[in-house]
Write an enzyme that holds these catalytic residues in place. Structure first.
Site, PDB file in Angstrom:
ATOM      1  N   LYS A 126      13.207 -17.950  52.305  1.00 38.06           N
ATOM      2  CA  LYS A 126      13.667 -16.651  52.779  1.00 38.06           C
ATOM      3  C   LYS A 126      14.393 -15.954  51.629  1.00 38.06           C
ATOM      4  O   LYS A 126      15.145 -16.587  50.877  1.00 38.06           O
ATOM      5  CB  LYS A 126      14.600 -16.853  53.967  1.00 38.06           C
ATOM      6  CG  LYS A 126      15.085 -15.592  54.658  1.00 38.06           C
ATOM      7  CD  LYS A 126      15.917 -15.978  55.876  1.00 38.06           C
ATOM      8  CE  LYS A 126      16.491 -14.784  56.597  1.00 38.06           C
ATOM      9  NZ  LYS A 126      17.271 -15.198  57.793  1.00 38.06           N
ATOM     10  N   SER A 206      15.807 -12.675  61.801  1.00 37.29           N
ATOM     11  CA  SER A 206      15.806 -12.299  60.388  1.00 37.29           C
ATOM     12  C   SER A 206      14.935 -13.208  59.536  1.00 37.29           C
ATOM     13  O   SER A 206      14.487 -12.811  58.467  1.00 37.29           O
ATOM     14  CB  SER A 206      17.229 -12.240  59.835  1.00 37.29           C
ATOM     15  OG  SER A 206      17.812 -13.509  59.730  1.00 37.29           O
ATOM     16  N   SER A 230      18.325 -16.555  64.342  1.00 38.42           N
ATOM     17  CA  SER A 230      17.400 -16.069  63.319  1.00 38.42           C
ATOM     18  C   SER A 230      16.479 -17.120  62.730  1.00 38.42           C
ATOM     19  O   SER A 230      15.620 -16.799  61.912  1.00 38.42           O
ATOM     20  CB  SER A 230      18.178 -15.378  62.194  1.00 38.42           C
ATOM     21  OG  SER A 230      18.544 -14.078  62.605  1.00 38.42           O
TER      22      SER A 230
END
Length: 535
Positions: A126, A206, A230
């Site tokens: 990420k 997210s 998330s």
């Protein structure tokens, strides 16, 4: 042996420049060679291995036998990214050194010096996890300049374990902590990530790019981060596995923060065994607790029986009748496998909802100021707010930064009112899980991880009131999302949560649940859901 190994290394290093693409491109991979086609680049088959379903132990067995190389595996993923990612927009960039990393792993395998289960395995990060050789932006143009000076601690562990850092995944900008009505999966740096199952639907949370990329088989595993939901929501909504570890199991050093009191990075994969193996590397140890705690690798590698396991079902009918019906079918299947499923309710949830957001505002102001001080660009939250005001590109999906502005005005974390809030949050969240598990003698609590994915709409923002992640997120306890089934074409996950540092036990149970439900299926990349499908 020495001459032979040097010859092997020389051959590998000659090949790598021929197949590597130019560094710095959003999606880079080798161009198809003679006889290749777009269809072969999109294929999930490489040397008889199906990337959709293969596990890390199976890959390692083939690499140890010499029937598969990390170089070939990495190249297959890079080609799939180039061919498939334009549909879903999940991968921000690939590493210019990925193929070199793979070649080095192949040499270690040839010399019998493999560094463990992740050696040669392609991993996506990420893009709020610091990497010294690639930008780390949190999706914001404010951080799109020079890369950080050093890797995050978890990246150092991955590199030391021989993992191939394949690239960076898109995310909801600032991990969805900027606007009052954000659109998950959108960032100014990466644009909008789409759900691979139905492309006009949202990927949630997210860690959206990490989950969508895994669903599309663009990497073997990925790293996500969670403050509240998330990891587990995008895992559920994209039909993959995601673990939010117990707080402190994975170092947060070098990860763009929201709150040190709740933030954690965690592993995501298409199956539980890969998730467990990745956690063993991220945590730096094979057990989460001392003493007689089960091994992380054994916990998921040998799925146990569900017989005699007691699971509490927290239904959450607010997520819709179709999800509730899926939970009923799930409970029936677990019961048929020998588990005892009892319905439970979770106390203190309304109070947690009242306290969590104000506490996070104070913690974000403290923690983002500390992080920004380590980077080029805005030096603190006030400068970041001004950056967004003066850069129209930051407002192309939604203009708001209300959470930034509220955090700037929030009381400091030394304020007695804040300290009382966080103390009450910690107490009530832990009691909400501990008391229910003790009262019903449970091995875990289960709930739906997500509703069916909503239509992505910048003007409206998310439709994401999903309370199931909150108890474990606020308590710092582990939670695990595994595929439970579908509502129409849209995946729904089963969220399992347990007590503090019960990560290995939860993974073991999750492996058994995964085996029983068998709910994973490849995405169809449908442009939109069939008429009458859930919104």
């Amino acid at each position: 042996m020495k001459k032979r190994s040097m010859a092997a290394l020389t051959a590998i290093l000659v090949v790598v420049p021929l197949v590597a693409a130019a560094p710095g491109q959003r999606v880079q991979a080798a161009e198809p060679g003679p006889g290749d086609s777009a269809r072969s680049a999109e294929s999930t088959l490489v040397r008889g291995v199906d990337l959709d379903t293969v596990t890390i132990p199976e890959l390692q067995a083939r690499m140890n036998r010499g029937s598969l190389s990390s170089l070939r595996l990495t190249l297959a993923y890079l080609r799939r990214i180039k061919a498939v990612d334009p549909k879903i927009n999940a991968v921000l960039r690939t590493s210019p050194t990925a193929l070199g990393q793979a070649a080095a792993s192949d040499l270690r395998h040839r010399l019998g010096k493999s560094r463990g289960p992740l050696d040669g395995i392609p991993v996506l990060l990420k893009d709020n996890v610091n990497t010294r050789d690639m930008p780390t932006t949190a999706g914001s143009l404010a951080l799109a300049g020079s890369p950080p000076a050093d890797d995050a601690d978890l990246v150092k562990k991955l590199r030391a374990a021989g993992a191939v850092i394949l690239g960076k995944a898109n995310l909801s900008e600032w991990a969805n902590f900027r606007a009052a009505k954000p659109t998950s999966g959108w960032s100014a740096v990466g644009g909008q990530t789409h759900n691979p199952y139905v492309l006009d639907r949202n990927p949630c949370g997210s860690s959206s790019g990490s989950a969508a990329a895994l669903a599309a088989s663009l990497a073997q595993v990925a790293i996500g981060t969670e403050t509240d939901g998330s990891i587990v929501c995008p895992a559920g909504m994209n039909g993959v596995v995601g673990l939010k570890p117990s707080l402190g199991v994975v170092s947060q050093s070098g990860v763009v923060p929201i709150s040190a009191e709740q933030d954690t990075a965690g592993p995501m994969a298409r199956n539980v065994i890969d998730t467990a193996l990745t956690l063993s590397v991220l945590s730096g140890r094979d057990t989460v607790r001392d003493g007689d705690a089960p091994s992380l690798t054994d916990a998921a590698g040998r799925p146990g029986t569900l017989r005699g396991k007691r699971i509490g079902l927290w239904r959450l009918p607010s997520l819709g009748t179709e999800v509730d019906a899926l939970m009923t079918r799930t409970a029936e299947r677990l019961t048929a496998a020998g588990a005892e499923v009892v319905e439970v309710s979770m106390p203190y949830q309304e109070r947690l909802g009242e306290l969590e957001f104000p506490a996070l505002l104070s913690e974000f102001h403290r923690d983002i100021d500390a992080y920004l001080a380590t980077r080029g660009g805005p030096r603190d939250l006030a400068e970041l707010i001004e950056f967004n005001r003066t850069h129209p590109e930051e407002q192309t999906c939604f203009a708001g930064q209300e959470l930034f502005e509220q955090a700037l005005a929030a009381p400091p974390t030394t304020d007695p009112e804040y300290l009382a809030m966080r103390a009450e949050l910690t107490d009530l969240s832990r009691r909400s899980i501990d008391e229910v598990m003790a009262a019903h003698d449970l091995d875990a609590i289960a709930s739906p991880a997500n509703p069916p994915a909503w239509t992505t709409d910048c003007a409206r923002g998310d439709n994401d009131v999903i309370p199931s992640s909150t108890p474990a997120a606020v308590a710092g306890y582990p939670s695990l999302s595994v595929p439970a089934g579908f509502v129409g074409e849209l995946p729904v996950g089963l969220l399992l949560m347990a007590g503090d540092r019960q990560d290995a036990e939860l993974l073991s149970l999750g492996a058994a649940v995964e085996h029983r439900l068998g709910a994973w299926r490849a995405p169809g990349y449908l442009p939109s859901a069939p008429s009458g499908a859930s919104h």
